[in-house]
Design a protein around this motif. Structure first.
Motif, PDB file in Angstrom:
ATOM      1  N   GLY A   1       0.792  -1.221   0.000  1.00 20.30           N
ATOM      2  CA  GLY A   1       0.000   0.000   0.000  1.00 20.30           C
ATOM      3  C   GLY A   1       0.825   1.272   0.000  1.00 20.30           C
ATOM      4  O   GLY A   1       0.372   2.316  -0.475  1.00 20.30           O
ATOM      5  N   ALA A   2       2.031   1.214   0.519  1.00 20.56           N
ATOM      6  CA  ALA A   2       2.887   2.401   0.553  1.00 20.56           C
ATOM      7  C   ALA A   2       3.143   2.955  -0.842  1.00 20.56           C
ATOM      8  O   ALA A   2       3.376   4.152  -1.006  1.00 20.56           O
ATOM      9  CB  ALA A   2       4.211   2.057   1.230  1.00 20.56           C
TER      10      ALA A   2
ATOM     11  N   LEU B   1      15.468   1.826   3.455  1.00 21.08           N
ATOM     12  CA  LEU B   1      15.951   1.927   4.838  1.00 21.08           C
ATOM     13  C   LEU B   1      14.847   1.573   5.828  1.00 21.08           C
ATOM     14  O   LEU B   1      15.055   0.800   6.770  1.00 21.08           O
ATOM     15  CB  LEU B   1      16.469   3.347   5.084  1.00 21.08           C
ATOM     16  CG  LEU B   1      17.000   3.672   6.476  1.00 21.08           C
ATOM     17  CD1 LEU B   1      18.213   2.817   6.804  1.00 21.08           C
ATOM     18  CD2 LEU B   1      17.363   5.155   6.541  1.00 21.08           C
ATOM     19  N   SER B   2      13.667   2.105   5.599  1.00 24.28           N
ATOM     20  CA  SER B   2      12.536   1.824   6.490  1.00 24.28           C
ATOM     21  C   SER B   2      12.142   0.353   6.450  1.00 24.28           C
ATOM     22  O   SER B   2      11.819  -0.242   7.492  1.00 24.28           O
ATOM     23  CB  SER B   2      11.343   2.703   6.108  1.00 24.28           C
ATOM     24  OG  SER B   2      11.658   4.057   6.293  1.00 24.28           O
ATOM     25  N   ALA B   3      12.176  -0.241   5.268  1.00 23.07           N
ATOM     26  CA  ALA B   3      11.857  -1.667   5.153  1.00 23.07           C
ATOM     27  C   ALA B   3      12.879  -2.514   5.915  1.00 23.07           C
ATOM     28  O   ALA B   3      12.502  -3.468   6.617  1.00 23.07           O
ATOM     29  CB  ALA B   3      11.811  -2.077   3.684  1.00 23.07           C
ATOM     30  N   LEU B   4      14.145  -2.173   5.802  1.00 25.38           N
ATOM     31  CA  LEU B   4      15.193  -2.906   6.540  1.00 25.38           C
ATOM     32  C   LEU B   4      14.972  -2.793   8.048  1.00 25.38           C
ATOM     33  O   LEU B   4      15.129  -3.774   8.783  1.00 25.38           O
ATOM     34  CB  LEU B   4      16.578  -2.376   6.161  1.00 25.38           C
ATOM     35  CG  LEU B   4      17.066  -2.698   4.757  1.00 25.38           C
ATOM     36  CD1 LEU B   4      18.322  -1.892   4.426  1.00 25.38           C
ATOM     37  CD2 LEU B   4      17.304  -4.192   4.585  1.00 25.38           C
ATOM     38  N   ILE B   5      14.607  -1.624   8.495  1.00 22.42           N
ATOM     39  CA  ILE B   5      14.341  -1.419   9.918  1.00 22.42           C
ATOM     40  C   ILE B   5      13.124  -2.231  10.349  1.00 22.42           C
ATOM     41  O   ILE B   5      13.153  -2.902  11.388  1.00 22.42           O
ATOM     42  CB  ILE B   5      14.155   0.083  10.222  1.00 22.42           C
ATOM     43  CG1 ILE B   5      15.498   0.785  10.108  1.00 22.42           C
ATOM     44  CG2 ILE B   5      13.518   0.306  11.594  1.00 22.42           C
ATOM     45  CD1 ILE B   5      15.435   2.290  10.095  1.00 22.42           C
ATOM     46  N   GLY B   6      12.068  -2.201   9.559  1.00 21.73           N
ATOM     47  CA  GLY B   6      10.872  -2.971   9.890  1.00 21.73           C
ATOM     48  C   GLY B   6      11.154  -4.463   9.990  1.00 21.73           C
ATOM     49  O   GLY B   6      10.707  -5.132  10.928  1.00 21.73           O
TER      50      GLY B   6
ATOM     51  N   LEU C   1      11.549   4.147  14.639  1.00 24.58           N
ATOM     52  CA  LEU C   1      12.947   4.012  14.218  1.00 24.58           C
ATOM     53  C   LEU C   1      13.133   4.389  12.751  1.00 24.58           C
ATOM     54  O   LEU C   1      14.156   4.977  12.378  1.00 24.58           O
ATOM     55  CB  LEU C   1      13.446   2.579  14.464  1.00 24.58           C
ATOM     56  CG  LEU C   1      13.698   2.195  15.912  1.00 24.58           C
ATOM     57  CD1 LEU C   1      14.030   0.698  16.017  1.00 24.58           C
ATOM     58  CD2 LEU C   1      14.819   3.040  16.515  1.00 24.58           C
ATOM     59  N   ALA C   2      12.155   4.074  11.923  1.00 22.71           N
ATOM     60  CA  ALA C   2      12.224   4.464  10.511  1.00 22.71           C
ATOM     61  C   ALA C   2      12.211   5.981  10.373  1.00 22.71           C
ATOM     62  O   ALA C   2      12.987   6.550   9.591  1.00 22.71           O
ATOM     63  CB  ALA C   2      11.074   3.840   9.731  1.00 22.71           C
TER      64      ALA C   2
ATOM     65  N   GLY D   1       7.632   5.702   3.510  1.00 20.49           N
ATOM     66  CA  GLY D   1       8.628   4.810   4.101  1.00 20.49           C
ATOM     67  C   GLY D   1       8.163   4.266   5.443  1.00 20.49           C
ATOM     68  O   GLY D   1       8.447   3.121   5.792  1.00 20.49           O
ATOM     69  N   GLY D   2       7.447   5.076   6.206  1.00 22.02           N
ATOM     70  CA  GLY D   2       6.898   4.592   7.469  1.00 22.02           C
ATOM     71  C   GLY D   2       5.964   3.419   7.256  1.00 22.02           C
ATOM     72  O   GLY D   2       5.936   2.468   8.046  1.00 22.02           O
ATOM     73  N   ALA D   3       5.215   3.448   6.158  1.00 21.49           N
ATOM     74  CA  ALA D   3       4.333   2.325   5.837  1.00 21.49           C
ATOM     75  C   ALA D   3       5.139   1.089   5.448  1.00 21.49           C
ATOM     76  O   ALA D   3       4.762  -0.034   5.783  1.00 21.49           O
ATOM     77  CB  ALA D   3       3.366   2.706   4.721  1.00 21.49           C
ATOM     78  N   SER D   4       6.258   1.278   4.767  1.00 26.60           N
ATOM     79  CA  SER D   4       7.108   0.132   4.415  1.00 26.60           C
ATOM     80  C   SER D   4       7.632  -0.558   5.670  1.00 26.60           C
ATOM     81  O   SER D   4       7.710  -1.788   5.723  1.00 26.60           O
ATOM     82  CB  SER D   4       8.277   0.579   3.530  1.00 26.60           C
ATOM     83  OG  SER D   4       7.819   0.968   2.265  1.00 26.60           O
ATOM     84  N   ALA D   5       7.992   0.233   6.683  1.00 25.87           N
ATOM     85  CA  ALA D   5       8.436  -0.338   7.959  1.00 25.87           C
ATOM     86  C   ALA D   5       7.291  -1.064   8.650  1.00 25.87           C
ATOM     87  O   ALA D   5       7.456  -2.180   9.160  1.00 25.87           O
ATOM     88  CB  ALA D   5       8.992   0.760   8.861  1.00 25.87           C
ATOM     89  N   LEU D   6       6.121  -0.448   8.663  1.00 23.12           N
ATOM     90  CA  LEU D   6       4.962  -1.038   9.328  1.00 23.12           C
ATOM     91  C   LEU D   6       4.518  -2.328   8.647  1.00 23.12           C
ATOM     92  O   LEU D   6       4.182  -3.316   9.313  1.00 23.12           O
ATOM     93  CB  LEU D   6       3.818  -0.027   9.355  1.00 23.12           C
ATOM     94  CG  LEU D   6       2.546  -0.442  10.092  1.00 23.12           C
ATOM     95  CD1 LEU D   6       2.849  -0.749  11.549  1.00 23.12           C
ATOM     96  CD2 LEU D   6       1.504   0.664   9.975  1.00 23.12           C
TER      97      LEU D   6
END
Length: 184
Positions: free
Chosen positions: A60-61, A89-94, A115-116, A130-135
């Motif tokens: 969805g991101a 980066l956000s996906a790696l953190i997630g 953290l993202a 990117g926040g959605a990719s982490a979530l």
């Protein structure tokens, strides 16, 4: 109390002049074409290239990224560095948060997104989707969890790159169009 400027009591009672300006028809059509081609390309790659018939990899991101890239291409959030680095980066953190905590719950969700945000700010790569990719890495389907760190490459990295390639073409159509905007 000043009668010329009475206080606003309703939160949505702002003057019309503060609303976003309406783009001209050509700009709106460029956004429509960019959104259609960009999302169509990413969904087509997922569905036909990866045999992902239920579009699990169509996160969805990417919808929010398309709005930024094609609807507000001059925004700092819509520049290539921010889009690619912010998403990956956000996906790696997630993924890391999910692997460390081992479950999708309120703590994992909050930690992944916060953290993202922090990492995107530190690297000057803020891209709100990117926040959605982490979530999604934390709260996504079992198929997403099974991907581990490859989630950051495919679908996130490849999808962001495909959207950027379409933006490079669509956002440069027309006289005087120049995208991406150079960093200061």
């Amino acid at each position: 109390m000043d009668q010329r400027n009475p206080p606003r009591l309703r939160p949505f009672s702002r003057p019309v002049s503060r609303l976003a300006t309406r783009p001209d028809v050509i700009t709106a059509l460029r956004s429509l074409i960019g959104g259609f081609v960009g999302i169509g390309l990413v969904a087509g790659l997922a569905q036909h290239g990866l045999a992902d018939t239920d579009l699990t990899l169509m996160i969805g991101a990417f919808g929010a990224t398309a709005v930024l890239l094609y609807g507000t291409p001059t925004s700092p959030f819509a520049q290539p560095y921010n889009v690619l680095v912010g998403h990956v980066l956000s996906a790696l953190i997630g993924v890391s948060v999910y692997l460390v905590l081992g479950q999708a719950d309120w703590l994992a969700a909050a930690l992944a997104v916060s953290l993202a945000i922090f990492a995107m700010q530190i690297t000057r790569s803020v891209h709100p989707p990117g926040g959605a990719s982490a979530l999604i890495a934390v709260a996504g389907s079992p198929e997403i969890h099974a991907m581990g760190y490859s989630y950051a490459v495919l679908p996130v990295g490849l999808g962001a790159l495909a959207l950027l390639l379409v933006a490079l073409v669509v956002n440069n159509i027309g006289v005087g169009q120049h995208w991406p905007r150079m960093r200061p």
